[in-house]
Motif scaffolding. Structure first.
Motif, short mmCIF file in Angstrom:
data_model
loop_
_atom_site.label_atom_id
_atom_site.label_comp_id
_atom_site.label_asym_id
_atom_site.label_seq_id
_atom_site.Cartn_x
_atom_site.Cartn_y
_atom_site.Cartn_z
N THR A 127 188.54 9.58 -29.26
CA THR A 127 189.71 10.32 -29.75
C THR A 127 190.04 11.47 -28.80
O THR A 127 191.19 11.66 -28.40
CB THR A 127 189.44 10.88 -31.16
OG1 THR A 127 189.17 9.80 -32.06
CG2 THR A 127 190.64 11.67 -31.67
N ILE A 128 189.01 12.21 -28.42
CA ILE A 128 189.22 13.37 -27.53
C ILE A 128 189.69 12.93 -26.16
O ILE A 128 190.64 13.50 -25.59
CB ILE A 128 187.92 14.19 -27.42
CG1 ILE A 128 187.62 14.86 -28.76
CG2 ILE A 128 188.03 15.24 -26.31
CD1 ILE A 128 186.24 15.48 -28.84
N LEU A 129 189.04 11.91 -25.59
CA LEU A 129 189.43 11.42 -24.25
C LEU A 129 190.87 10.89 -24.24
O LEU A 129 191.62 11.11 -23.29
CB LEU A 129 188.47 10.34 -23.77
CG LEU A 129 187.06 10.80 -23.39
CD1 LEU A 129 186.20 9.60 -22.99
CD2 LEU A 129 187.10 11.82 -22.26
N THR A 130 191.24 10.22 -25.33
CA THR A 130 192.62 9.70 -25.42
C THR A 130 193.61 10.86 -25.49
O THR A 130 194.67 10.83 -24.82
CB THR A 130 192.78 8.81 -26.66
OG1 THR A 130 191.80 7.77 -26.63
CG2 THR A 130 194.17 8.18 -26.69
N ILE A 131 193.28 11.88 -26.27
CA ILE A 131 194.15 13.06 -26.38
C ILE A 131 194.27 13.75 -25.03
O ILE A 131 195.37 14.13 -24.59
CB ILE A 131 193.61 14.02 -27.46
CG1 ILE A 131 193.84 13.41 -28.85
CG2 ILE A 131 194.28 15.40 -27.35
CD1 ILE A 131 193.22 14.20 -29.98
N VAL A 132 193.13 13.93 -24.34
CA VAL A 132 193.14 14.59 -23.02
C VAL A 132 194.00 13.78 -22.04
O VAL A 132 194.83 14.35 -21.31
CB VAL A 132 191.70 14.74 -22.48
CG1 VAL A 132 191.73 15.18 -21.01
CG2 VAL A 132 190.92 15.75 -23.31
N ALA A 133 193.82 12.46 -22.03
CA ALA A 133 194.58 11.61 -21.11
C ALA A 133 196.08 11.71 -21.38
O ALA A 133 196.89 11.83 -20.45
CB ALA A 133 194.12 10.15 -21.24
N MET A 149 182.34 14.61 -36.51
CA MET A 149 182.41 14.05 -35.16
C MET A 149 181.87 15.03 -34.11
O MET A 149 181.12 14.62 -33.21
CB MET A 149 183.84 13.66 -34.81
CG MET A 149 184.40 12.49 -35.58
SD MET A 149 186.09 12.09 -35.04
CE MET A 149 186.61 10.97 -36.34
N LEU A 150 182.26 16.30 -34.23
CA LEU A 150 181.80 17.29 -33.24
C LEU A 150 180.29 17.45 -33.27
O LEU A 150 179.64 17.52 -32.23
CB LEU A 150 182.47 18.65 -33.49
CG LEU A 150 183.80 18.93 -32.80
CD1 LEU A 150 184.24 20.35 -33.07
CD2 LEU A 150 183.72 18.69 -31.30
N ASP A 151 179.73 17.51 -34.47
CA ASP A 151 178.27 17.62 -34.59
C ASP A 151 177.57 16.42 -33.97
O ASP A 151 176.57 16.55 -33.26
CB ASP A 151 177.86 17.75 -36.07
CG ASP A 151 178.24 19.09 -36.66
OD1 ASP A 151 178.32 20.07 -35.89
OD2 ASP A 151 178.48 19.17 -37.88
N ALA A 152 178.12 15.24 -34.23
CA ALA A 152 177.51 14.01 -33.71
C ALA A 152 177.58 13.97 -32.18
O ALA A 152 176.61 13.58 -31.51
CB ALA A 152 178.22 12.79 -34.30
N PHE A 170 186.62 22.66 -24.93
CA PHE A 170 185.93 23.84 -25.46
C PHE A 170 185.13 23.54 -26.73
O PHE A 170 183.96 23.96 -26.84
CB PHE A 170 186.94 24.97 -25.69
CG PHE A 170 186.38 26.18 -26.38
CD1 PHE A 170 185.17 26.75 -25.97
CD2 PHE A 170 187.03 26.75 -27.46
CE1 PHE A 170 184.65 27.87 -26.61
CE2 PHE A 170 186.52 27.86 -28.11
CZ PHE A 170 185.32 28.41 -27.69
N PRO A 171 185.69 22.83 -27.73
CA PRO A 171 184.88 22.57 -28.94
C PRO A 171 183.59 21.81 -28.64
O PRO A 171 182.55 22.07 -29.26
CB PRO A 171 185.83 21.73 -29.82
CG PRO A 171 187.19 22.07 -29.34
CD PRO A 171 187.05 22.30 -27.87
N ILE A 172 183.65 20.88 -27.69
CA ILE A 172 182.44 20.10 -27.36
C ILE A 172 181.40 21.00 -26.69
O ILE A 172 180.22 20.99 -27.07
CB ILE A 172 182.80 18.93 -26.43
CG1 ILE A 172 183.69 17.92 -27.15
CG2 ILE A 172 181.54 18.24 -25.91
CD1 ILE A 172 184.17 16.79 -26.27
N ILE A 173 181.82 21.78 -25.69
CA ILE A 173 180.89 22.65 -24.98
C ILE A 173 180.31 23.70 -25.92
O ILE A 173 179.10 23.99 -25.89
CB ILE A 173 181.59 23.34 -23.79
CG1 ILE A 173 182.15 22.29 -22.81
CG2 ILE A 173 180.63 24.28 -23.06
CD1 ILE A 173 181.12 21.34 -22.26
N GLU A 174 181.16 24.24 -26.79
CA GLU A 174 180.69 25.26 -27.76
C GLU A 174 179.64 24.66 -28.69
O GLU A 174 178.61 25.29 -28.97
CB GLU A 174 181.89 25.78 -28.55
CG GLU A 174 181.57 26.91 -29.52
CD GLU A 174 181.14 26.43 -30.88
OE1 GLU A 174 180.31 27.11 -31.53
OE2 GLU A 174 181.61 25.35 -31.31
#
Length: 450
Positions: free
Chosen positions: A10-16, A326-329, A371-375
């Motif tokens: 989901t995140i990679l698709t949004i970034v792309a 999802m973020l926790d996982a 940022f949410p992933i790194i945080e």
């Protein structure tokens, strides 16, 4: 399919899609998280709860953004910044070093409204003719404006801080206050850089052209640009056909602007409330006629609501990623893969690479996806969320106006008739070096843990 895999896709698709820049960020950050949640097995009712939690997290930021953009728009309409900018141009006196320093100071003032586009509209038409008369490199103009405006953009009504605050679920003003010393150091460093590059430019001009008559250049520039940097603004009129500028009220408007900023620094009331009061008083003082008040609100509503819409869409995006787990996982899976030594310093690593990331990711992608992933990853090894935020903000924000993904940069290039590739080559390493120095300063000040 695992939650972490769905989240990453989901995140990679949004970034792309954000990098591709073919669809509005609002559409991207509404549809894709909902699709991801449905694939993960969550029902519509559960997604509705994620939505409510996410919107609640960003609502304070949304209110602040809407009224901050309107407030500074009214201040610009009333002509608050024009005499300050014109005075700085006059004080430069056609001296190359002074012109470089004046460029930094003017960009700081121009960026007070948090809009890079308005900063370039103010500074480039005013200063480019003077740069040309003095044989100064116009790419130096872009470098000095870009660095100064980016550091000034650390204010809570600037885009990056608002985005980071919405991810953390806190008031942007609270995030900004500890950053003020770093911001001051950054602006002083920009003045120092202007002096250094100004002297270098002066030597280069003397070697190539001999001595240039600065006073004559200043006089010719003034004659050729009588209407000044606010030419477009001065043509706008109120309902009675009078100019929107209020020169007789400049001191009242200055006191009002300083009062609002002072309230923000003190933190006595929420930032959104401070700007709401500021808008109400500014309209009442400058445009007492209801027709003019409505016109000013309509004039600035598009930019205010566009930014608010993006933040609200990001609220849904973050609400789904957080509420669904999802973020926790993702964070848990990444921690098992990364070596412990790397995980402990991941916020610094990403911060140091902030400007290169800015060349690849849009601002929305950087703050709402990366940022949410790194945080989350950093927090699993005990790194404070604020420490991660400051590392990524400081590392990235200085390069805001050299990224080809920033629309304001293309406006600047159009106004100056310059090329993106040459702008990047001229400015990239100076601004990246500045961002690295500021990260070190933030570590010394205790904002970033090591």
């Amino acid at each position: 399919m695992s939650l972490s895999l769905i989240g990453i896709l989901t995140i990679l698709t949004i970034v792309a899609l954000l990098i591709w820049n073919k669809t509005s960020p609002i559409i991207i950050m509404i549809i894709l998280p909902v699709v991801g949640a449905l694939i993960a097995g969550f029902g519509v009712a559960e997604i509705g709860v994620f939505f409510e939690d996410g919107i609640a997290q960003v609502m304070n930021v949304v209110v602040m953004f809407i009224f901050a953009i309107i407030f500074f728009g009214i201040m610009q309409d009333a002509g608050l910044f024009e005499p300050i900018i014109n005075k700085m141009i006059d004080l430069s006196g056609g001296n190359v070093v002074k012109v470089a320093v004046a460029t930094v100071l003017i960009a700081m003032v121009g960026q007070l409204d948090g809009s890079g586009a308005s900063t370039f509209l103010i500074t480039i038409p005013a200063l480019l003719p003077l740069y040309k008369r003095l044989k100064m490199n116009p790419y130096l103009l872009l470098l000095l404006i870009a660095g100064s405006a980016a550091i000034m953009n650390m204010v809570p009504w600037g885009g990056p801080l608002g985005r980071a605050a919405s991810v953390l679920g806190m008031d942007a003003n609270e995030l900004w206050q500890p950053l003020i010393p770093v911001q001051i150091v950054g602006l002083l460093l920009m003045v120092g850089l202007a002096v250094l590059l100004g002297f270098r430019e002066q030597r280069k001009i003397e070697n190539e052209y001999g001595l240039v008559d600065g006073a004559k250049a200043q006089e010719e520039t003034s004659e050729g640009n009588d209407e000044g940097p606010y030419e477009a603004n001065s043509k706008e009129t109120d309902s009675k056909g009078n100019s929107l500028e209020r020169p007789k009220l400049i001191w009242v408007n200055l006191i009002l602007a300083l009062a609002v900023i002072g309230i923000l620094v003190s933190g006595v009331i929420p930032s959104g409330f401070a700007f709401m009061l500021g808008v109400a008083v500014a309209l009442l003082i400058n445009y007492p006629n209801i027709t003019d008040q409505t016109a000013r609100l309509r004039a600035h509503a598009p930019s205010a609501l566009t930014m608010a819409g993006i933040i609200l869409a990001a609220g849904l995006f973050l609400g789904v990623l957080t509420g669904s787990g999802m973020l926790d996982a993702i964070a848990e899976d990444f921690v098992t893969i990364l070596p412990e030594g790397v995980t402990q310093y991941i916020h610094l690593i990403v911060g140091f690479l902030g400007i290169p990331f800015d060349m690849l990711l849009s601002t929305d992608a950087y703050y709402f996806a990366l940022f949410p992933i790194i945080e989350q990853i950093a927090s699993t090894v005990g790194v404070d969320s604020l420490s991660t935020a400051y590392a990524m903000i400081i590392g990235n924000i200085v390069g805001t106006f050299i990224s080809p993904l920033a629309p304001a940069v293309w406006l600047a290039l159009g106004l100056s008739g310059l090329e993106m590739g040459k702008h990047i080559r001229y400015s990239f390493f100076w601004l990246w070096g500045l961002s690295l120095v500021l990260i070190v300063v933030a570590v010394v000040f205790g904002l970033i843990s090591v």
